[in-house]
Design an enzyme around this catalytic site. Structure first.
Site, PDB file in Angstrom:
ATOM      1  N   SER A 186      -8.934  -2.984  -5.994  1.00  0.00           N
ATOM      2  CA  SER A 186      -8.827  -1.774  -6.501  1.00  0.00           C
ATOM      3  C   SER A 186      -8.121  -0.878  -5.355  1.00  0.00           C
ATOM      4  O   SER A 186      -7.066  -1.099  -4.615  1.00  0.00           O
ATOM      5  CB  SER A 186      -9.915  -0.950  -7.045  1.00  0.00           C
ATOM      6  OG  SER A 186      -9.602   0.118  -7.614  1.00  0.00           O
ATOM      7  N   ASP A 211      -6.647  -6.494  -8.556  1.00  0.00           N
ATOM      8  CA  ASP A 211      -6.228  -5.495  -9.617  1.00  0.00           C
ATOM      9  C   ASP A 211      -5.855  -4.346  -8.808  1.00  0.00           C
ATOM     10  O   ASP A 211      -6.573  -3.127  -8.900  1.00  0.00           O
ATOM     11  CB  ASP A 211      -7.318  -5.165 -10.594  1.00  0.00           C
ATOM     12  CG  ASP A 211      -6.577  -4.437 -11.904  1.00  0.00           C
ATOM     13  OD1 ASP A 211      -5.660  -5.037 -12.479  1.00  0.00           O
ATOM     14  OD2 ASP A 211      -7.392  -3.792 -12.641  1.00  0.00           O
ATOM     15  N   ARG A 225       1.558   1.683  -0.257  1.00  0.00           N
ATOM     16  CA  ARG A 225       0.763   0.732  -1.075  1.00  0.00           C
ATOM     17  C   ARG A 225       0.608  -0.681  -0.470  1.00  0.00           C
ATOM     18  O   ARG A 225       1.411  -0.703   0.279  1.00  0.00           O
ATOM     19  CB  ARG A 225       1.024   0.541  -2.468  1.00  0.00           C
ATOM     20  CG  ARG A 225       2.347   0.063  -2.680  1.00  0.00           C
ATOM     21  CD  ARG A 225       2.741  -0.119  -4.269  1.00  0.00           C
ATOM     22  NE  ARG A 225       4.089  -0.467  -4.576  1.00  0.00           N
ATOM     23  CZ  ARG A 225       4.527  -1.567  -4.283  1.00  0.00           C
ATOM     24  NH1 ARG A 225       3.875  -2.323  -3.794  1.00  0.00           N
ATOM     25  NH2 ARG A 225       5.894  -1.706  -4.709  1.00  0.00           N
ATOM     26  N   ASP A 230       3.450  -7.238   3.463  1.00  0.00           N
ATOM     27  CA  ASP A 230       2.430  -7.066   4.270  1.00  0.00           C
ATOM     28  C   ASP A 230       1.468  -8.117   4.874  1.00  0.00           C
ATOM     29  O   ASP A 230       0.655  -7.905   5.547  1.00  0.00           O
ATOM     30  CB  ASP A 230       1.286  -6.071   3.410  1.00  0.00           C
ATOM     31  CG  ASP A 230       1.857  -4.617   3.157  1.00  0.00           C
ATOM     32  OD1 ASP A 230       2.895  -4.473   3.681  1.00  0.00           O
ATOM     33  OD2 ASP A 230       1.374  -4.132   2.088  1.00  0.00           O
ATOM     34  N   HIS A 276     -11.146  -4.091 -14.979  1.00  0.00           N
ATOM     35  CA  HIS A 276     -10.767  -4.028 -13.712  1.00  0.00           C
ATOM     36  C   HIS A 276     -11.328  -4.941 -12.812  1.00  0.00           C
ATOM     37  O   HIS A 276     -11.233  -5.359 -11.776  1.00  0.00           O
ATOM     38  CB  HIS A 276     -10.885  -2.605 -13.196  1.00  0.00           C
ATOM     39  CG  HIS A 276     -10.324  -2.040 -11.823  1.00  0.00           C
ATOM     40  ND1 HIS A 276      -9.188  -2.255 -11.672  1.00  0.00           N
ATOM     41  CD2 HIS A 276     -10.727  -0.911 -10.975  1.00  0.00           C
ATOM     42  CE1 HIS A 276      -8.854  -1.609 -10.503  1.00  0.00           C
ATOM     43  NE2 HIS A 276      -9.994  -1.156 -10.066  1.00  0.00           N
TER      44      HIS A 276
END
Length: 345
Positions: A186, A211, A225, A230, A276
Site C-alpha cells: 500500500s 497493491d 511514487r 527505482d 487490498h
C-alpha cells in the site's frame, strides 16, 4: 489535525467547484480518500495535490523530521520470532545477528499498520523458511495517523530514512545492494520507491509493491511514487485496482490476480480492505511455494479483462528469478481460499 485537514478539503472543494459524482474517476480526475472509519471523501486532483503539498510545506517549515520516526527490527534464522531493534551504529549492528553474507529483505507496512501486523510476520516467516536471510521489518509511525493525507505527506521523509539505513549497511557493514529486496504494501510500496530513489552506490536488486496505494498518488508523477526505475527490477502485485490500489501498471513486471480489481473469497468488499490485503497473502505464498503461474498479456487492459488467452507463460508471480527476465503485464488466476495459487502442488 483531522478536523483541519477535512476543513481544508471542504474549503478548496467549494472554491474549485465540485465534480459531479457520475463524472468522478478514482485516480484520474481525483481520488476517494479512505477515512479511519472505512468511509471515503472525494477530492479532485487539484484539491488533493494542494492538500498534500500544503502538509509537506508545513512539515518543512516546522522542521518536523523528528515527527517521522522510523524503527528497524531485524529477524534472522537465529532470532526468527524475537526481533533485534537496530540503528545506524556499529555497536547496534555488531550486537545483532546481521550477516552481510546473507541476502537482505526489507518489509514495509501500509496505512494504519505496524511492524507487528500479520503481513510482516507472514512474509518474514516465508523468507526465513527458504534459507538464511536478514529480514528487516520497517515500522513507520506516521502510517498510523488517522488522517490518510498526513501519512502520504510523510512518504518522502520515511523513504529517505529507509534509504539511509540501506546506505549505512552497504557502506559500513558489507551489505550488497544486488542482494537487497524491499517489499512494501500500500503506502509502504511508495516508501519503498523513495528508498530505491535514495540509494547511493547503485540500484537495489528488486522492489516488490504489494497493491501500491492509489489515493492521493498520481500515476503521472513517478518521482512521487513507486516506479519501474527505482530498482534493477520492480514488481507490482495489484489486487484492488481503481479503489485502494493502482489499476495502471506500476512495476516493470505488473501482475493482476483475478484481473486486479477484486479477489475471490472477499465477497462484497465495500472498503476494499480484503482485496487490498490479498496482495500480501499472495506474496507470502509465492515466496513459500512459488505457486502462481501467469498468462502474459498485451497490455494491462487485457489483464483486467482476463483476455490473455489460456496458456500459461513461463513467468510466476513473485518468482525469485523474475528480476532477470520479466517485463510486461500478466493475468494471474487465483483460488478463493488457501492455497491461492494454481500452481500449488
Amino acid at each position: 489535525m483531522k478536523f483541519l485537514i477535512l476543513l481544508t478539503i471542504c474549503v478548496v472543494a467549494v472554491a474549485a467547484g465540485p465534480i459531479p459524482e457520475d463524472e468522478r474517476v478514482n485516480g484520474e480526475n481525483g481520488w476517494y480518500i479512505p477515512q479511519a472509519d472505512g468511509s471515503f471523501v472525494w477530492v479532485s486532483t487539484e484539491e488533493g495535490e494542494e492538500l498534500v503539498e500544503k502538509l509537506e510545506k508545513e512539515e518543512e517549515m516546522e522542521g518536523r523530521i523528528s515527527t517521522v520516526p522510523v524503527t528497524f527490527y531485524l529477524y534472522t534464522n537465529q532470532n526468527p520470532s524475537k526481533p533485534s531493534k537496530i540503528t545506524e551504529s556499529a555497536k547496534s549492528i555488531k550486537n545483532s545477528n546481521f550477516n552481510a553474507d546473507y541476502p537482505t529483505r526489507f518489509i514495509i507496512h501500509g496505512w494504519t499498520q505496524s511492524y507487528t501486523s500479520s503481513m510482516n510476520s507472514d512474509i518474514r516467516a516465508a523468507w526465513l523458511a527458504r534459507g538464511k536471510y536478514n529480514v528487516i521489518v520497517v515500522d513507520w509511525a506516521r502510517a498510523r495517523s488517522v488522517d490518510y493525507a498526513s501519512s502520504v505527506a510523510a512518504l518522502s521523509k520515511t523513504g529517505k530514512k529507509v534509504a539511509s539505513m540501506i546506505n549505512y549497511l552497504n557502506e559500513n557493514h558489507g551489505m550488497k545492494l544486488d542482494e537487497v529486496e524491499v517489499i512494501g504494501h500500500s503506502l509502504g510500496a511508495h516508501v519503498a520507491g523513495y528508498a530505491g530513489k535514495g540509494t547511493k552506490a547503485g540500484l537495489l536488486h528488486a522492489i516488490v509493491g504489494l497493491d501500491p496505494a492509489l489515493p492521493l498518488i498520481s500515476w503521472k508523477k513517478p518521482n512521487k511514487r513507486l516506479s519501474a526505475n527505482d530498482a534493477q527490477y520492480v514488481e507490482s502485485i495489484q489486487t484492488n485496482g481503481g479503489q485502494l490500489g493502482f489499476l495502471k501498471p506500476i512495476g516493470k513486471g505488473a501482475f493482476y490476480p483475478n484481473g486486479g480489481k477484486s479477489q475471490p473469497g472477499c465477497g462484497w468488499d465495500l472498503t476494499g480492505a480484503c482485496d487490498h490485503a490479498r496482495s500480501c497473502t499472495y506474496y507470502a505464498e509465492a515466496v513459500a511455494r512459488n505457486s502462481f503461474p501467469s498468462m502474459r498479456c498485451g497490455d494491462y487492459q487485457e489483464a483486467v479483462k482476463n483476455n490473455c488467452g489460456v496458456s500459461y507463460s513461463d513467468v510466476k508471480m513473485g518468482g525469485d528469478t523474475n528480476a532477470y527476465v520479466v517485463s510486461g503485464d500478466f493475468y494471474v488466476p487465483v483460488h478463493s481460499s488457501s492455497p491461492y495459487g494454481y500452481g500449488y502442488a
